[in-house]
Design an enzyme around this catalytic site. Sequence first.
Site, PDB file in Angstrom:
ATOM      1  N   GLY A  27       0.808  -1.210   0.000  1.00 34.91           N
ATOM      2  CA  GLY A  27       0.000   0.000   0.000  1.00 34.91           C
ATOM      3  C   GLY A  27       0.845   1.266   0.000  1.00 34.91           C
ATOM      4  O   GLY A  27       0.481   2.267  -0.624  1.00 34.91           O
ATOM      5  N   SER A  40      -3.788  -2.558   0.142  1.00 34.31           N
ATOM      6  CA  SER A  40      -2.708  -3.367   0.684  1.00 34.31           C
ATOM      7  C   SER A  40      -3.277  -4.743   0.990  1.00 34.31           C
ATOM      8  O   SER A  40      -4.373  -4.862   1.525  1.00 34.31           O
ATOM      9  CB  SER A  40      -2.203  -2.697   1.968  1.00 34.31           C
ATOM     10  OG  SER A  40      -1.428  -3.599   2.716  1.00 34.31           O
ATOM     11  N   ALA A  41      -2.539  -5.799   0.653  1.00 34.45           N
ATOM     12  CA  ALA A  41      -3.053  -7.155   0.883  1.00 34.45           C
ATOM     13  C   ALA A  41      -3.021  -7.539   2.357  1.00 34.45           C
ATOM     14  O   ALA A  41      -3.948  -8.173   2.858  1.00 34.45           O
ATOM     15  CB  ALA A  41      -2.242  -8.165   0.066  1.00 34.45           C
ATOM     16  N   HIS A  42      -1.979  -7.123   3.075  1.00 38.68           N
ATOM     17  CA  HIS A  42      -1.807  -7.649   4.435  1.00 38.68           C
ATOM     18  C   HIS A  42      -2.742  -7.000   5.440  1.00 38.68           C
ATOM     19  O   HIS A  42      -2.766  -7.395   6.600  1.00 38.68           O
ATOM     20  CB  HIS A  42      -0.348  -7.541   4.888  1.00 38.68           C
ATOM     21  CG  HIS A  42       0.065  -6.171   5.332  1.00 38.68           C
ATOM     22  ND1 HIS A  42      -0.010  -5.760   6.639  1.00 38.68           N
ATOM     23  CD2 HIS A  42       0.527  -5.119   4.642  1.00 38.68           C
ATOM     24  CE1 HIS A  42       0.421  -4.510   6.731  1.00 38.68           C
ATOM     25  NE2 HIS A  42       0.752  -4.102   5.526  1.00 38.68           N
ATOM     26  N   CYS A  81       3.003   3.197  12.695  1.00 40.68           N
ATOM     27  CA  CYS A  81       4.118   3.491  11.796  1.00 40.68           C
ATOM     28  C   CYS A  81       4.937   4.656  12.319  1.00 40.68           C
ATOM     29  O   CYS A  81       6.056   4.876  11.894  1.00 40.68           O
ATOM     30  CB  CYS A  81       3.608   3.837  10.415  1.00 40.68           C
ATOM     31  SG  CYS A  81       2.650   2.518   9.687  1.00 40.68           S
TER      32      CYS A  81
END
Lengths: 393, 393
Positions: B74, B204-206, B332
Site C-alpha cells: 500500500g 494493501s493485501a496484508h 508506523c
Amino acid sequence: MPDGSPIFLDHSTTTPLAPAVFAAMRPYYEERFAVASGQYAAARQARKDIEAAREQLAGLLGCRPAELIFTSGGTEAANLAIRGVAEASRRRGDHIITTQIEHRCVLDTCQALERQGYRVTYLPVDAAGRVDLDALDHALDARTILVAVMLANNEVGTLQPIAEVVRRVKARSRAIPVYTDAAIAGGVLDLHVDRLGVDLLSLSAHKVYGPRGVGLLYARRLVQLTPQIVGGNQERGRRAGTEYVAGIVGMAKAFELAYQDLDARRAHLQRLMQRLLDGLLERVPETVLVGPQAMEERLPHVATLCFRYIDGEAMVLNLDVQGIAAASGSACASATFDPSHVLRAMGVPKELAHGNLRLGLGIDNTDDEIDRALEIIPRVVQRLREISPLGRA
Amino acid sequence: MPDGSPIFLDHSTTTPLAPAVFAAMRPYYEERFAVASGQYAAARQARKDIEAAREQLAGLLGCRPAELIFTSGGTEAANLAIRGVAEASRRRGDHIITTQIEHRCVLDTCQALERQGYRVTYLPVDAAGRVDLDALDHALDARTILVAVMLANNEVGTLQPIAEVVRRVKARSRAIPVYTDAAIAGGVLDLHVDRLGVDLLSLSAHKVYGPRGVGLLYARRLVQLTPQIVGGNQERGRRAGTEYVAGIVGMAKAFELAYQDLDARRAHLQRLMQRLLDGLLERVPETVLVGPQAMEERLPHVATLCFRYIDGEAMVLNLDVQGIAAASGSACASATFDPSHVLRAMGVPKELAHGNLRLGLGIDNTDDEIDRALEIIPRVVQRLREISPLGRA
C-alpha cells in the site's frame, strides 16, 4: 527435476525456491504475522528476526547491518541506488557514468534521469563484453556523482573488472560513489564490499533460490541517498512500507545456503556449463559463444550462444515443445524486437544476435539434463535452419 | 485465538494470513516458480495466474484489469499514485490537495513533492475527523493536479465523504483526478470505483488477511502516471520488477474471501466493537471515544479511545504483559513523540491524545476475547492512573 518434466535452463531469469528457504519462511505465514512496528511481544520478535537476517547478510557482505536496506527486489534496489544518489547529489553534480550492457533496471533509471536534466555517459564494452576502462577515465569529470558498473553481465556472463573501475574512479575523486548491480552474481561470486571496493551494491533474492518480492541495497555509511518510497520509519527511514518479514528471513536463508556451499555450487555449475557449451559448439556448426572464451573470465552459470541463420524466439518456442525452458535475448525485454542491447554493444552482428540462446544453469540441473539438452537443442536448431527464411546466403 | 495466547487488537496495523490464502500461495513456493516473462509453458502459466488475479480484483473494483497495477504494498501504491500523477502533470499544474489526517505514506510523499517545488494544501478536518468540504472548494485552483482524500481514517475510523469530495472536485474540473487511499477500508467497505467516483485507489493485501509485500493501485484509464520503478515491461511498463506471483495470487484470494462474506464480517466486527467500546466507556471514567459516535459513520473495526491522565505507550507495554497486543498513536510513527497527527488535526487536546489506545478488531476476534479485554484494559488504565505523573489536577 524428475525425468519427463521440463529442463529449466533459464536460471538467470529466476530460480526455484529452495525447500529449506520455504521452511524458514513458513512460520511467518502460519503464525508469526506481526509487523515490526508494534510495542508488543510479537512485534519485538519480528524486529529481532529482521535484524538477525540483516546481520547475517551484513556478515556475508562484510558491512555494517545498518548499511543494508531491504527492498521489494533487485529492480527497486537498483532504482533506489541510482535515483537515490542522483537526487541527493544534485547540488554537487549532474553526471552519471554507466555501461551500455547494464540490466534495464539501471539503463531505464538513467534514461529517466536524463529526461530530468542529468547527463549520463554509457560506456562502451569490448567484443567480450568488458567495460572500456579508458573510456571511464575519459568520462569522469568534476560533475560526476555516480559510477554504475554491474559485477557481471546477466546475459553473456562477462565478469567486469570492478576493482579496477573502483581504483580509477577513486583516483579521480574519493567522493564519487561506485554502485554495482550484483543481482546475477549473487550466490556465485564474492560479494564482500570492501574487497570489491564498491559503495553501493544491489541483490535480488529470487536469483539465489530465495523468494520473489525481496531484494537488498547495500549503501556505504556516508553515501547520501534520497529515499524513493516514503511514509514510514522502516529501514531507518530509507525505504518505507510494512516489512515483508517472511521474504527478508527467506532471503537471508537463501544466501546462507548459497555461500556456505559456494565452491561446490560453482564447481557443479561450471562443469555442467562447460559440458553444455563444448557439446553445442561441437554438434552445431556456425555457432558462436559470445563473451570471454575462458571460463574464469565468466559467470559459471550464464552464457549466450548465437546460432547463425535462425530466430531466437522461434528456437525458444520449439525448445519449449521439446521440454526445455530457455530464453532468448533479455527475458525482461522479450516484448521488444531488438534481440539484445548487450549483444549490440558487444558488436555482435544483428543477424547473428538474432539467433541467440541465453543459457542459465541452476544447482538442480543434472548431467542427465545436459545430455538431453545436447540431444534436443542441436535437433531444434537444425530443423529451424532447414525451414528458415534467414537461410544461409 | 486459543485461550492463553495474546488477544490481538492491532488489526489496523496488520492481519494474520488466512489459511485459505496461504493454501492458494503454496504452489508458487513449491513448484510454480516461473516468472511471467519467459516464452515457455511455465511462464505462460505464471502470466495466466497473474491475469486471473488481476481480473478478479478488477471485478471487485468494477474496473478494467488493465487499470490495476500490482506494487510491493500500500505504501508504494500511494507513492506511485501521488508522485506518479504529480510528475506526469507538471506542465498542467503544481498544486496538490490532501488532508491533514492521511496516512504518512500520503503525507510524506506530499512533503517530498513540496521540497521539489509543488504546492500542497492540507485540508483541515472537523472534530469527528471528517474533511472540511468548504476548505476543499476554497483550495481548488486552476493549477490543481490531484486531490487525495483517504476513504476512511486508519486511526480513528472516520468515514470520509468521498462521493461528495469527487462531486466538488469534478464540478470544478473533470480533469483533476481524485485519489483515495483505501488500505484500511479493504475488506470492510465497498471498493467499486465508479460508485466511489475516484480515479485512483490504493490497497494493501496484508490489511485484509493477505500476504505482506503486495499491494495494488487502481488508475483510471486516462490518468497519466509517471512510473516510479523502471526497468522492465511488467505491469504494462508502469511498475518494473519481477512479479511476486504468489503474493499477487494471494492478494486476489484474500479479497475474494473478504468480499464474498462482507456482510457477515462487517456485522461481526461491528458487534464486537460496539461491545468493546460500550464496555470500556462504561467501566473507565474520563474516557473519550474520538471520531464519530455513530457506528454507521465509522469503520466497523477501527476506533481510538483516549484515557485521560495516562501515557499511551505505557498502557500498550502494560497491556502486552497482560496478554493484549494493541497500539497507541500511529504504529508506523511510534518512534516519534507526537502521539498522533490525526488526533492533533481533530483538535483533541494533547494531554488527552497522550493516552490514546487504537483498537483494531479482526474477524478472528471472539466474544470471549472482548470479555477478557474488558477485564484487563480497565485494570491497566486504573493502575497507570494511580502511579501516573500525569495524574489529575
